[in-house]
Design an enzyme around this catalytic site. Sequence first.
Site, PDB file in Angstrom:
ATOM      1  N   ASP A 120    -118.724 -54.239   7.100  1.00 29.49           N
ATOM      2  CA  ASP A 120    -119.351 -55.500   6.235  1.00 29.49           C
ATOM      3  C   ASP A 120    -119.849 -56.329   7.235  1.00 29.49           C
ATOM      4  OD1 ASP A 120    -116.551 -55.760   6.949  1.00 29.49           O
ATOM      5  OD2 ASP A 120    -116.596 -57.614   5.507  1.00 29.49           O
ATOM      6  N   GLU A 187    -113.609 -56.748   5.912  1.00 32.23           N
ATOM      7  CA  GLU A 187    -112.882 -57.447   6.895  1.00 32.23           C
ATOM      8  C   GLU A 187    -113.447 -58.911   7.008  1.00 32.23           C
ATOM      9  OE1 GLU A 187    -111.947 -59.512  10.680  1.00 32.23           O
ATOM     10  OE2 GLU A 187    -113.942 -58.965   9.878  1.00 32.23           O
TER      11      GLU A 187
HETATM   12 ZN   LIG Z   1    -115.898 -58.379  12.948  1.00 31.90          ZN
END
Ligand SMILES: [Zn+2]
Length: 487
Positions: A120, A187
């Site tokens: 992501d 994340e």
């Molecule tokens: Zn990162």
Amino acid sequence: MRKAIKAIVVTGFVLIIFIFINALAHNPSIKQKLEPISFDINESGAITHLSESIKFKTVSNQQATKKNIEEFKDFIGWLKINYKLVLKNTSLQTFNETLLFKWEGQDVSLKPILLTGHYDVVPVIPGTEDKWKEPPFSGRVDSVYVWGRGALDDKSGVIGILEAVTYLMEKGFKPTRTIYLSFGHDEEIGGVNGAALVAKYLSDNDIQLEWSLDEGSFLLGGFIPNVDKLVAAINVAEKGSVTMQVVGKAQGGHSSMPTSKSAVGHLSKALAKLEDNRMPGGLEGLSLEMFDEMSKHMPFIYKIAFANRWLFGGLIDSYLSRVPMTNAMLRTTTAPTMLSASIKTNVLPIEAIGTVNFRIHPRNTVKDVFEHVSNLVESEDVDVRLMSYSGRPASEVSSWESRGYRVIEKSVQEIFGDVVVVPGLMIAGSDSRHYGKVADDAYRFNPFPLSNDEFASFHGTNEKIKIKAFTEGIKAYIRIIETGSSK
Ligand SMILES: [Zn+2]
């Protein structure tokens, strides 16, 4: 009298000699010379894969409703088509859109290792699109760079690991230790629906990793003043974070008849006091190890200071505390970020609120920070409130003498030659806040060389990675996996 002067001169002379001898001895330890290693990888294939991966708009927005799940699913579909050998030789589990591959080792009694990254990316700030030299999701490749959001953070990490594993599988490599690979989908918004679930799965199944390697620092050139070589800081810990509201209180009323003390006045004094009285910090433990090692590669004048900390310790601390980046390595930082008070020009506020974000050094706890702030500014005119959603402690500090650390250090030196490898502290966050709970040691490092300019594009405009940095980094991953999965 003469004798006294003579004694002072002699003592001074001896002291200077002592200081110089210390500085002359302040050199990197002589290590056995490593044979350079390289691998004949499919560079153009790897670059095409990185470029294609950037085209998927796998953006993590703070509001979950904004997520375009189709982009994540398409990315996973693309990955399965392009890394067939990885799929063939591993078992795959998914945790929402986070992928966990298990490449079973020949000796299952050994603790496994984990290589991880996230696919992501952070959004492009609306209105900045035209500041990009190449459209942010073009994945354009020119003669020097691969461009686009995720080129550094962290699709190069994900694709780099997949390319390295593919190379080893093509060569028929069989790991002795089991290797897990995980690629997170969230994340950038805390990893709670990805890495956290993977860590829970590993913990529920009594799988304790020997070590893990996640995104983190890079091989940075020109980043540390006065060090000419590339510096590879293998981050062995990451800072925590806590946000508090400092609230100035007063009676309020009409602005035509103010009392002598306003809520805004109380708040501003409290904030100024907080900035003037930062949390204590200094060179010790991890920070000491990092700066002590780097100083061995600095010009002689700096060696004099670092080799004689008994004399110059205060000077070094105050110098490092003045530079924002090095200051952040030494202590819990204090950052007032938001302000609010009255809603109208002629109304005195009852409360004036300052929001302050602290990034917690591993030596402090959330409680330490709260106590520090309360002791400094709390009074009948000022409240301190912990914001309910915040409060993440710093991670554990992993060893920089373990087998895992040595594997990463040696691999980096074999691929990149004479680079300075030091343990580092990550001042941002990573999924390793979760993986660290199931690993004896958690490391955070991407083996890609970067200049200051390239590093500045991290989370910013014109994110890009040098083609050469990316392909050399793949070779470092190959070496890390090859030696790290041995006994
Ligand atoms: Zn990162």
